[in-house]
Design a protein around this motif. Structure first.
Motif, PDB file in Angstrom:
ATOM      1  N   UNK A  71       0.842  -1.200   0.000  1.00  0.00           N
ATOM      2  CA  UNK A  71       0.000   0.000   0.000  1.00  0.00           C
ATOM      3  C   UNK A  71       0.874   1.245   0.000  1.00  0.00           C
ATOM      4  N   UNK A  72       0.669   2.084  -1.000  1.00  0.00           N
ATOM      5  CA  UNK A  72       1.431   3.319  -1.121  1.00  0.00           C
ATOM      6  C   UNK A  72       1.024   4.274   0.006  1.00  0.00           C
ATOM      7  N   UNK A  73       2.003   4.751   0.763  1.00  0.00           N
ATOM      8  CA  UNK A  73       1.660   5.609   1.915  1.00  0.00           C
ATOM      9  C   UNK A  73       1.133   6.980   1.494  1.00  0.00           C
ATOM     10  N   UNK A  74       1.389   7.363   0.245  1.00  0.00           N
ATOM     11  CA  UNK A  74       0.855   8.645  -0.225  1.00  0.00           C
ATOM     12  C   UNK A  74      -0.579   8.502  -0.721  1.00  0.00           C
ATOM     13  N   UNK A  75      -0.854   7.367  -1.376  1.00  0.00           N
ATOM     14  CA  UNK A  75      -2.183   7.187  -1.967  1.00  0.00           C
ATOM     15  C   UNK A  75      -3.204   6.710  -0.939  1.00  0.00           C
TER      16      UNK A  75
END
Lengths: 259, 260
Positions: A71-75
């Protein structure tokens, strides 16, 4: 990539330049596999805490990307954070609160109802030797107790990935050994992935399967403990029968050469 | 997070703040009650008896809503500004929430709700105290307007205090706005007088003061009369709240004043 197969942590080319102009991270790339016990080592100011701050959402990065279990921490920051538990370097709880409240409230921030959080917090605090200190004010705890309280707090929501930033700093030898045993039990028993930073190199050697050494914002060594220790022999260093000493030699060689 | 988990997180933030404010009630509730008692005694009873009527009612009845609003505004503002600032400055315990999946908008809601609870409770206490100075009689024109304005004003100034708490870098930073901005706005917002007793140029300045609209809306709930219409007061209040929600959400989402 399927989230189930994804590494616990994938850091790609992460840079951090603070407002003061200091470049704390210079394109760090790092992968921590699921279930691993990973040690991130480095001298003071190397960028360890900055990297942990970025992973946990406490520091804004300048460039690069980070995935937590795919899981992308920005998205999807909330989804990524739900997997993480953090034991920070500094004691950061309200000293006027009781340990039981600190831990239960932390569960609340992760959406854990009190009916579940209270018995779980009681068990965690008891397991960590704070069973008789649950109802005192946190300011009355010793340094080692405060560290263990922070571990209990980080585990209340049963994270898949525990990040410990110098958790045994200032803790006496006996307690440190007890914490080693507890942390090892977490990875071996529950399959929790652990990222540990520490200045006690024998601690990293005892616990970690993989290790990375960071110096001046850049990764200078990364591999299994055996691979990194082998750098000692490759460099022609002394071969001793004391395992901790070898990592120390590697650490000094890699961080000193860059100085 | 599921909606249920978000509710738990919200409840945790509010519960923690309410437990704190009751634990230190001498600091959180008592000062406003004592200050208001002095105001009622001096401005209401001693000076008020010489002033006579204001807006067609005796001065004590006129000043009570304003003083309740003064307590609501200052208390709700102080609650969020100090709570948030101390959690990021003294022990950095704000990190407990920042590392969790609690989204920024929920954090805003949780802190603001704590301010609303304290602001409304203090307002109720001040109102209770006022009864001793009005011979236990209180004119109530619309309970809905009174409650609505009390809650929305507490919300508005909790949000304003949160902006201050997020941005403040030092302890002075959370005192400057209340001292140099909030207090003058409150005192010049028509708590102690009707705007119609002022010269025209001062009236024009007063119309630019958002506190003026809140005090008048609240007073309308008690007296059924005010310097301006209820709808204008409500519009200004809702606009203020919307603006402050947006600012808080932006600050927390980007980490301005909070994250390095």
């Amino acid at each position: 990539m399927n989230h189930e197969d994804a590494p616990a942590l994938a850091v790609r080319d992460v840079r951090k330049v603070y407002g003061s102009g200091v470049e704390a991270l210079k394109g760090v790339t790092l992968t921590v596999l699921q279930g691993d016990f990973f040690a991130l080592l480095g001298p003071n100011g190397a960028g360890k805490t900055t990297l942990i701050g970025i992973i946990t959402g406490l520091v804004n990065k300048t460039a690069g990307s980070i995935d937590v279990f795919g899981t992308d921490i920005d998205k999807e920051p909330e989804r990524a954070k739900s997997h993480l538990g953090l034991v920070g370097q500094e004691v950061n709880f309200n000293p006027f609160e009781k340990p039981i409240d600190i831990v239960v409230n932390q569960g609340g921030y992760y959406g854990l109802p009190r009916s579940i959080a209270i018995p779980r917090a009681q068990k965690l605090l008891t397991d960590l030797g704070l069973g008789d200190k649950m109802e005192v004010r946190a300011m009355e705890l010793s340094g080692g107790m405060k560290r263990r309280l922070m571990i209990a707090r980080a585990l209340i929501h049963e994270p898949r990935f525990l990040i410990l930033d110098e958790p045994t700093a200032g803790v006496d030898v006996e307690l440190r050994r007890g914490m080693w045993k507890y942390l090892r039990g977490l990875t071996e028993g529950s399959g929790i992935t652990i990222l540990l930073t520490t200045h006690y190199l024998e601690e990293a050697e005892q616990l970690a399967r993989h290790v990375a050494i960071i110096n001046k914002g850049a990764i200078v060594a990364n591999g299994t403990m055996e691979e990194v220790l082998a750098l000692h022999e490759e460099g022609g260093g002394e071969t001793g029968d004391f395992r901790g000493g070898r990592l120390e030699e590697v650490f000094l060689k890699l961080t000193k050469n860059d100085a | 997070m599921t909606p249920y988990q978000q509710w738990i997180s919200f409840y945790t933030m509010v519960r923690k703040d309410v437990v704190r404010m009751f634990r230190i009630w001498v600091q959180t509730f008592l000062p406003s009650v004592i200050t208001s008692t002095l105001y009622f005694a001096i401005f209401g009873t001693i000076l008020g008896s010489r002033i006579g009527q204001m807006q067609g009612v005796d001065y004590m009845s006129f000043v009570v809503p304003g003083l309740v609003m003064l307590a609501v505004v200052t208390t709700s503002y102080a609650n969020t500004s100090f709570t948030f600032f101390s959690s990021k400055f003294f022990a950095r315990s704000i990190d407990e929430i920042l590392v969790s999946p609690t989204p920024p908008w929920l954090l805003v809601a949780g802190f603001a709700a704590g301010g609303v609870v304290r602001g409304v409770l203090v307002g109720a206490l001040v109102l209770l105290v006022s009864l001793f100075f009005t011979g236990l009689s209180l004119s109530v024109y619309s309970l809905l307007v009174i409650l609505g304005f009390a809650i929305l004003t507490a919300l508005g100034f909790s949000l304003a205090g949160l902006v201050n708490g997020i941005y403040a870098k030092t302890l002075d930073g959370i005192n400057i706005v209340p001292t140099f901005v909030l207090t003058p706005l409150v005192y010049l917002g028509g708590i102690f007088y009707s705007v119609h007793v002022l010269p025209q140029w001062w009236q024009n300045i007063t119309f630019a003061n958002p506190l003026f609209y809140l005090v008048n809306g609240f007073r309308y709930g008690f007296l059924g009369t005010a310097d301006i219409t209820l709808w204008l007061s409500t519009g200004v209040l809702l606009g203020l709240i919307a603006l402050l929600i947006a600012i808080n959400w932006y600050l927390l989402r980007t980490g301005l004043g909070l994250r390095q």
